[in-house]
Design a protein around this motif. Sequence first.
Motif, short mmCIF file in Angstrom:
data_model
loop_
_atom_site.label_atom_id
_atom_site.label_comp_id
_atom_site.label_asym_id
_atom_site.label_seq_id
_atom_site.Cartn_x
_atom_site.Cartn_y
_atom_site.Cartn_z
N GLN A 30 -14.01 -12.53 42.75
CA GLN A 30 -15.02 -13.50 42.33
C GLN A 30 -14.41 -14.90 42.21
N GLU A 31 -13.18 -14.96 41.70
CA GLU A 31 -12.51 -16.26 41.56
C GLU A 31 -12.19 -16.87 42.93
N LYS A 32 -11.79 -16.04 43.85
CA LYS A 32 -11.52 -16.54 45.20
C LYS A 32 -12.81 -17.08 45.84
N ALA A 33 -13.91 -16.36 45.66
CA ALA A 33 -15.19 -16.82 46.21
C ALA A 33 -15.61 -18.13 45.57
N THR A 34 -15.38 -18.26 44.26
CA THR A 34 -15.73 -19.49 43.55
C THR A 34 -14.92 -20.67 44.08
N ALA A 35 -13.62 -20.46 44.28
CA ALA A 35 -12.76 -21.53 44.79
C ALA A 35 -13.18 -21.93 46.21
N SER A 36 -13.42 -20.93 47.06
CA SER A 36 -13.83 -21.22 48.44
C SER A 36 -15.12 -22.02 48.48
N ALA A 37 -16.08 -21.65 47.63
CA ALA A 37 -17.36 -22.38 47.59
C ALA A 37 -17.16 -23.81 47.12
N TRP A 38 -16.26 -24.01 46.17
CA TRP A 38 -16.00 -25.37 45.68
C TRP A 38 -15.41 -26.26 46.77
N PHE A 39 -14.44 -25.74 47.53
CA PHE A 39 -13.85 -26.55 48.59
C PHE A 39 -14.91 -26.93 49.63
N ARG A 40 -15.83 -26.02 49.92
CA ARG A 40 -16.90 -26.34 50.85
C ARG A 40 -17.83 -27.40 50.25
N GLU A 41 -18.14 -27.30 48.96
CA GLU A 41 -19.00 -28.29 48.31
C GLU A 41 -18.35 -29.67 48.34
N LEU A 42 -17.04 -29.73 48.08
CA LEU A 42 -16.33 -31.00 48.12
C LEU A 42 -16.34 -31.58 49.52
N ARG A 43 -16.16 -30.72 50.51
CA ARG A 43 -16.22 -31.17 51.89
C ARG A 43 -17.58 -31.80 52.20
N ASP A 44 -18.65 -31.15 51.80
CA ASP A 44 -19.99 -31.66 52.08
C ASP A 44 -20.22 -33.02 51.42
N PHE A 102 -8.01 -23.95 37.90
CA PHE A 102 -9.06 -24.29 38.86
C PHE A 102 -9.73 -25.60 38.46
N GLY A 103 -9.98 -25.79 37.16
CA GLY A 103 -10.57 -27.03 36.69
C GLY A 103 -9.68 -28.23 37.00
N PHE A 104 -8.39 -28.03 36.89
CA PHE A 104 -7.44 -29.10 37.19
C PHE A 104 -7.50 -29.49 38.66
N VAL A 105 -7.49 -28.49 39.55
CA VAL A 105 -7.51 -28.80 40.98
C VAL A 105 -8.88 -29.36 41.39
N GLN A 106 -9.93 -28.96 40.70
CA GLN A 106 -11.24 -29.58 40.96
C GLN A 106 -11.21 -31.07 40.64
N ASP A 107 -10.60 -31.44 39.52
CA ASP A 107 -10.55 -32.86 39.16
C ASP A 107 -9.67 -33.66 40.11
N ILE A 108 -8.65 -33.03 40.67
CA ILE A 108 -7.87 -33.70 41.71
C ILE A 108 -8.77 -34.03 42.89
N THR A 167 -0.52 -21.51 35.58
CA THR A 167 -0.17 -21.44 34.16
C THR A 167 -0.51 -20.09 33.57
N GLY A 168 -1.17 -19.23 34.35
CA GLY A 168 -1.67 -17.96 33.84
C GLY A 168 -3.12 -18.02 33.43
N ASP A 169 -3.69 -19.22 33.39
CA ASP A 169 -5.10 -19.41 33.02
C ASP A 169 -5.83 -19.91 34.27
N TRP A 170 -6.48 -18.98 34.99
CA TRP A 170 -7.10 -19.34 36.26
C TRP A 170 -8.18 -20.41 36.09
N GLN A 171 -9.02 -20.27 35.10
CA GLN A 171 -10.10 -21.23 34.91
C GLN A 171 -9.56 -22.63 34.64
N ALA A 172 -8.55 -22.73 33.80
CA ALA A 172 -7.96 -24.05 33.51
C ALA A 172 -7.31 -24.65 34.75
#
Length: 297
Positions: A7-21, A221-227, A214-219
Motif C-alpha cells: 500500500q505504501e509503494k502504491a501511495t508513493a507511486s501515485a504521488w510521483f505521478r501527481e507531482l508530474r502532472d 514520505f512526507g519529507f520527500v513530498q515536501d522536497i 528513519t524507520g518511520d515511513w510516513q514521516a
Amino acid sequence: MTTEMDQEKATASAWFRELRDTIVAAFENLEARHNEGPFADQPAGTFDVTETRRASEDGSDAGGGLMSVMRGGRVFEKVGVNVSTVFGTLGERAQSAMAARKGLPGMKDDPRFWASGISLVAHMQNPHCPAVHMNTRMFWTPHGWWFGGGSDLNPCLEYDEDTQHFHAVQKQHCDRHGTEHYPRLKAWADEYFYIPHRGRARGVGGIFLDDHNTGDWQADFGFVQDIGKAFLPAFVPLVEKRRSMAFGDAEKDAQLVHRGLYAEYNLVYDRGTKFGLETGHDANAVLMSLPPMAKWV
C-alpha cells in the motif's frame, strides 16, 4: 495478499505521478503566457508523452512509466519530466553497488527491487533563465526501503538574488521537518554535484538526499513530498523574472559551454544515469537529461 508495504509503494507511486502532472501543467502554462520578448513569436510548446517500459531478461512485465518531453518551445528549449515505477531483480553490478552503499550483504541472496520516482531536467531558451534538475524517488528491496531526491539550480549566467530565492524556498520546505535538515542536504548537494575533473560545481547548488530511512515511513514520505513541493515555487518565479530579457551571442555561447559541463557530469558521475542504464530502463528516458545543444571550448 496486499501488505502494508504494498500500500505504501502504491501511495508513493501515485504521488510521483501527481507531482508530474502538476509540473507539466505549470510548464505548459508558462509557455502559453510567454507573449513578449525572445521566442514569443514561436508556437507555444507542449509535451510529447511516450510510455516507457523496463526491459527484463525473460520478457516479463518489469514496469515502466511516462516520458514527457517538450522541445523547441517559447520558454523551454528542451525539458523532460519522467515518472516511472519499475521492479525486478538487480544484476550483479547493481547488487554489489547496493550492498556496498547500504551495507546489505543479503542482496546476493534476494536481489529483488522496486523503484518509483520522478526525474526532471529543464534546459531553457533564454540563457538568462537557469537550467534546473529535480527528482524524488522511493527504492525498496526485501532488506529495506529508502527515499531520495532533491533539486539543484544550474545557471550559465548567475544572479545572486535568484540563487538566494531558490535556496530559501528549499530551506522553508525542509524546515517543516526540522531545522537540521537543510544545512545537511545543502552540503550534500554541494559535494554530490561537484565535477572533480573540472574542479568546480556544475551549478549553484540546492539540496540532495539519498538512502533516507528513519524507520518511520510516513514521516520520511512526507519529507520527500515536501522536497517535491518546493520545486515549482523555487524555480518558476526565476523563469518569470528572466524569460523576456534580451540576450546576444555572448550569452548564448556561455549557455552552450555550461551545457557541456552539465553533460559531462551526467554521463560520468550521475548515480541515477548509471542505475537506469544498468537496470535496463528505457535509454531515451534515462538520457533525457542531456541538453539539445552544447559546446566545448
